[in-house]
Design an enzyme around this catalytic site. Structure first.
Site, PDB file in Angstrom:
ATOM      1  NE  ARG A  77      -0.364   0.288   4.997  1.00 38.10           N
ATOM      2  CZ  ARG A  77       0.489   1.160   5.508  1.00 38.10           C
ATOM      3  NH1 ARG A  77       0.799   2.249   4.832  1.00 38.10           N
ATOM      4  NH2 ARG A  77       1.055   0.942   6.681  1.00 38.10           N
ATOM      5  CG  ASP A  84       6.328   6.203   6.918  1.00 43.69           C
ATOM      6  OD1 ASP A  84       6.772   5.281   7.622  1.00 43.69           O
ATOM      7  OD2 ASP A  84       7.049   7.050   6.368  1.00 43.69           O
ATOM      8  CB  ILE A  85       5.423   2.684  10.129  1.00 39.16           C
ATOM      9  CG1 ILE A  85       5.214   1.423  10.983  1.00 39.16           C
ATOM     10  CG2 ILE A  85       5.684   3.923  10.990  1.00 39.16           C
ATOM     11  CD1 ILE A  85       6.471   0.959  11.718  1.00 39.16           C
ATOM     12  CB  THR A  86      -0.223   2.837  10.422  1.00 41.64           C
ATOM     13  OG1 THR A  86      -1.209   3.324  11.347  1.00 41.64           O
ATOM     14  CG2 THR A  86      -0.798   1.668   9.641  1.00 41.64           C
ATOM     15  CG  HIS A 133      -3.663  -2.189  11.145  1.00 35.67           C
ATOM     16  ND1 HIS A 133      -4.245  -0.950  10.983  1.00 35.67           N
ATOM     17  CD2 HIS A 133      -3.047  -2.467   9.971  1.00 35.67           C
ATOM     18  CE1 HIS A 133      -3.997  -0.513   9.762  1.00 35.67           C
ATOM     19  NE2 HIS A 133      -3.259  -1.413   9.125  1.00 35.67           N
ATOM     20  CB  CYS A 135       1.015   8.315   9.088  1.00 36.04           C
ATOM     21  SG  CYS A 135      -0.373   7.187   9.352  1.00 36.04           S
TER      22      CYS A 135
END
Length: 239
Positions: free
Chosen positions: A86, A89-91, A93, A190
């Protein structure tokens, strides 16, 4: 005008990798039908899911934003990590976060990636205002939904990251409902250094928010904003 039809499926609680592969299968199926010029009976799919603790980073994400996300630390906090296809940036969950994955054939809607991102934001903004009377906002130059963008320090409640190929979408949005926000402390969410992350539970100052109720309301907002109707995946006719 007749509404567009999407297959809907609530996957419940499911591992990230398994869900990613399932998304990709649906995504590839639509693309293959388009390439072969095969008529497709529905406009795509819409999935709900709740993941165990996991960090994901987009294909252009910066490693500097990982902070404490090492293999040893991930094991300590019972989390996993994936490099995905996708954008963004980093996220994070995890439990208490509602993930929505629209897998849409945009030929049925419009072919404008920026408009699509703005409509995903609008789904959450509509949901927050209609059901809780709280104003979600956009932040200039950033994707997602925030609070207090101009007045006070902004707080992000919903992250958005997508992939689009041949005008077919996958990935989607992550709405913090009852999310354990401590997991965001281990990264730069992000890639934005000066942001705070919040949840519906925190904003409403409640012990817990009904996750099932939120699902129903977000689903209704998606239907309204994208002008679609849902049919259960069990009624899938074109396989």
């Amino acid at each position: 005008m007749k509404k567009k039809i999407l297959f809907f499926e609530d996957l419940g609680k499911k591992e990230y990798e398994e869900t990613w592969k399932y998304q990709k299968k649906l995504f590839d199926d639509i693309i293959q039908k388009k390439v072969k010029n095969i008529s497709y009976q529905k406009a795509g799919y819409f999935l709900f899911v709740e993941h165990p603790h996991v960090y994901t980073i987009g294909k252009n994400g910066k490693k500097d934003n990982h902070l404490l996300v090492s293999s040893d630390f991930l094991e300590k906090i019972d989390a996993t990590f994936y490099q995905t296809d996708r954008g963004g940036d980093i996220t994070y969950h995890g439990p208490g976060q509602l993930i929505g994955y629209p897998i849409l054939n945009m030929d049925y809607f419009f072919t404008d990636i920026h408009k699509y991102l703005r409509l995903l934001e609008e789904v959450i903004i509509h949901f927050l205002w209609k059901n809780y009377g709280i104003k979600g906002e956009r932040k200039k130059g950033k994707t997602g939904v925030w609070f207090h963008v101009k007045n006070g320090k902004s707080r992000k409640i919903c992250a958005i990251g997508i992939r689009m190929s041949r005008w077919v979408t996958m990935h989607g949005f992550a709405l913090n409902v009852n999310t354990d926000l401590r997991y965001f402390d281990y990264i730069i969410p992000c890639g934005i250094y000066d942001q705070e992350v919040t949840s519906l539970k925190k904003e409403l100052k409640k012990n817990d928010i009904s996750f099932q109720k939120v699902k129903r309301m977000v689903k209704k907002s998606f239907q309204e904003i994208f002008d679609v109707e849902f049919t259960p995946m069990s009624k899938k006719l074109d396989q």
